[in-house]
Design an enzyme around this catalytic site. Structure first.
Site, mmCIF file in Angstrom:
data_model
loop_
_atom_site.group_PDB
_atom_site.id
_atom_site.type_symbol
_atom_site.label_atom_id
_atom_site.label_comp_id
_atom_site.label_asym_id
_atom_site.label_seq_id
_atom_site.Cartn_x
_atom_site.Cartn_y
_atom_site.Cartn_z
ATOM 1 N N ASP A 201 0.803 -1.218 0.000
ATOM 2 C CA ASP A 201 0.000 0.000 0.000
ATOM 3 C C ASP A 201 0.839 1.273 0.000
ATOM 4 O O ASP A 201 0.379 2.324 -0.424
ATOM 5 C CB ASP A 201 -0.930 0.023 1.216
ATOM 6 C CG ASP A 201 -2.024 -1.030 1.129
ATOM 7 O OD1 ASP A 201 -2.386 -1.410 -0.004
ATOM 8 O OD2 ASP A 201 -2.509 -1.465 2.185
ATOM 9 N N ASP A 225 -0.030 5.800 1.434
ATOM 10 C CA ASP A 225 -1.308 5.370 1.999
ATOM 11 C C ASP A 225 -1.418 5.847 3.443
ATOM 12 O O ASP A 225 -1.644 7.027 3.674
ATOM 13 C CB ASP A 225 -1.451 3.856 1.882
ATOM 14 C CG ASP A 225 -2.850 3.379 2.222
ATOM 15 O OD1 ASP A 225 -3.808 4.127 1.976
ATOM 16 O OD2 ASP A 225 -2.992 2.258 2.740
ATOM 17 N N ASP A 229 -0.742 1.913 9.840
ATOM 18 C CA ASP A 229 -1.969 1.127 9.685
ATOM 19 C C ASP A 229 -1.806 -0.198 10.411
ATOM 20 O O ASP A 229 -0.733 -0.823 10.353
ATOM 21 C CB ASP A 229 -2.270 0.857 8.212
ATOM 22 C CG ASP A 229 -2.847 2.079 7.494
ATOM 23 O OD1 ASP A 229 -2.950 3.152 8.123
ATOM 24 O OD2 ASP A 229 -3.179 1.956 6.296
ATOM 25 N N ARG A 281 -8.577 10.523 9.701
ATOM 26 C CA ARG A 281 -8.143 9.227 10.241
ATOM 27 C C ARG A 281 -7.052 9.369 11.304
ATOM 28 O O ARG A 281 -5.948 8.896 11.139
ATOM 29 C CB ARG A 281 -7.666 8.284 9.132
ATOM 30 C CG ARG A 281 -8.724 7.935 8.122
ATOM 31 C CD ARG A 281 -8.276 6.821 7.186
ATOM 32 N NE ARG A 281 -9.313 6.462 6.248
ATOM 33 C CZ ARG A 281 -9.230 5.464 5.364
ATOM 34 N NH1 ARG A 281 -8.118 4.729 5.320
ATOM 35 N NH2 ARG A 281 -10.225 5.201 4.549
#
Length: 403
Positions: A201, A225, A229, A281
């Site tokens: 990603d 990205d 994560d 986010r």
């Protein structure tokens, strides 16, 4: 109520910038101006003298030691939150990176990749300042610490760090930025195995089925990205003391709305500074239990904390400074879900400081058992967030003096 000492120091430090000859101002406006002044990047960096007795339990555990360079592994005993048992390479040898080069399949001794793929525990340090442009994802093996203290280390310009189905990882004091996609290539993940990797990603740090992971005092920005994560059943994670800037989708915690294995995910997000140029986010959560505690949010363009698939989010003692754009004052966002469903999700704000019109939309019945599972440490007062997070990001540590 007595003013806490760290906040009083901040007032004294910033006083010249907020005192003027104009008529007496509304006290609330003065307080807001103080908070805005604290958010000035140069002012925050000058607050490094608060490294001892700052109220930051991680920093106060090790930063007051002038001999930290000889006691590096003490850091492994300073973690807090859900990732507090991540020991990294504490029980192994020191490995020194001397070569910034990289080969995805046949890494040379002295390179970062050669160290992180070894089977035994290793505490990895760096001989000098270096920029490491990886050719493919850095596939880490279990029980490793990457410790950038004492030098300036950048992992940038190529694929970055992947923690896949391994455990006990500490990443500390690294600058991670401008990460790109990797893949469609062979990559080694242990001395005895390499395999074909499909396209990645382009995350700064990708945690995929990993556990007992601690990312602390890193500076992260501008990746393809996510900055950090965590997906596919990852759990027991602490993300602390990081400085994040100039990025869109900052942090995704949970793979998808249909990947129910993430119900066991537990993540602590503590003492981070979410700074300029961030969009959304911080984090975006699914299914699990998330403790968002004593972070400083000084910029978002869409929202700060979001989620779907009924996560439990316990927001405590954070400072939220809303953007001037009246469209995006709300801290929270429920992704693509009608209110009839999200009204039952347990999202709570407790002791958060809301500035410039910021507001948090709570939901759920406030089930004590859910919030107990999402409470990984005791929150400090939001009035202390400025001092707690003043040194967020990679530190400028020098041998023979306090860091």
């Amino acid at each position: 109520m007595a003013i806490p000492l760290p906040f009083m120091l901040l007032l004294l430090f910033l006083a010249p910038s907020i005192i003027s000859s104009s008529p007496i101002q509304d006290p609330e406006l003065v307080v807001e101006e103080v908070h805005r002044s604290i958010n000035n990047a140069s002012a925050r960096r000058n607050m490094g003298f608060l490294s001892c007795g700052s109220g930051n339990p991680i920093d106060d555990c090790w930063r007051c030691d002038p001999h930290w360079e000889k006691n590096r592994k003490r850091l492994a005993d300073c973690a807090i939150g859900f990732g507090k048992h991540a020991i990294g390479g504490r029980d192994g040898k020191i490995y020194v990176v001397t070569d910034p080069g990289d080969h995805p399949v046949s890494p040379k001794p002295g390179t970062l990749r050669y160290g992180v793929i070894q089977e035994e525990p290793l505490w990895i340090v760096f001989k000098r300042d270096m920029v490491i442009k990886l050719k493919q994802e850095l596939m880490m093996n279990s029980f490793k610490t990457i410790d950038g203290r004492g030098v300036s280390v950048h992992i940038a310009g190529g694929p970055c760090i992947t923690i896949q189905y391994v455990s006990n990882i500490i990443i500390h004091g690294i600058n991670i930025h401008d990460c790109k996609q990797g893949g469609n290539a062979y990559v080694r993940d242990s001395p005895s195995h390499y395999g074909w990797r499909t396209l990645s990603d382009g995350d700064g740090v990708s945690i995929f089925g990993g556990s007992h992971v601690w990312v602390d005092h890193c500076s992260l920005s501008n990746c393809r990205d996510g900055l950090i994560d965590a997906i596919h059943g990852s759990t027991a994670i602490t993300i602390s003391n990081n400085y994040m800037t100039h990025h869109n989708k900052v942090m995704l915690l949970g793979h998808s709305d249909t990947f129910t294995q993430d119900k066991n995910m537990q993540v602590t997000i503590a003492f981070n500074h979410f700074g300029e140029g961030l969009v959304q986010r911080m984090p975006r959560c699914r299914y699990g239990y998330f403790h968002v505690v004593n972070n400083d949010y000084t910029h978002w363009q869409m929202y700060a904390i979001g989620g779907s698939a009924a996560p439990t989010i316990n927001s405590q003692g954070n400072r939220f400074l809303a953007p001037n754009d009246n469209t995006f004052k709300e801290v929270t966002k429920r992704e693509d879900t009608p209110q009839s469903k999200w009204k039952n999700w347990n999202w709570r704000s407790n002791g958060d400081l809301m500035l410039n019109g910021a507001f948090f939309t709570p939901s759920g019945a406030g089930a004590s058992s859910s919030y107990a599972r999402a409470s990984s440490l005791a929150a400090k007062s939001s009035s202390l967030v400025g001092s707690i997070t003043a040194s967020a990001g990679s530190l400028k540590c020098r041998k023979g003096s306090r860091c």
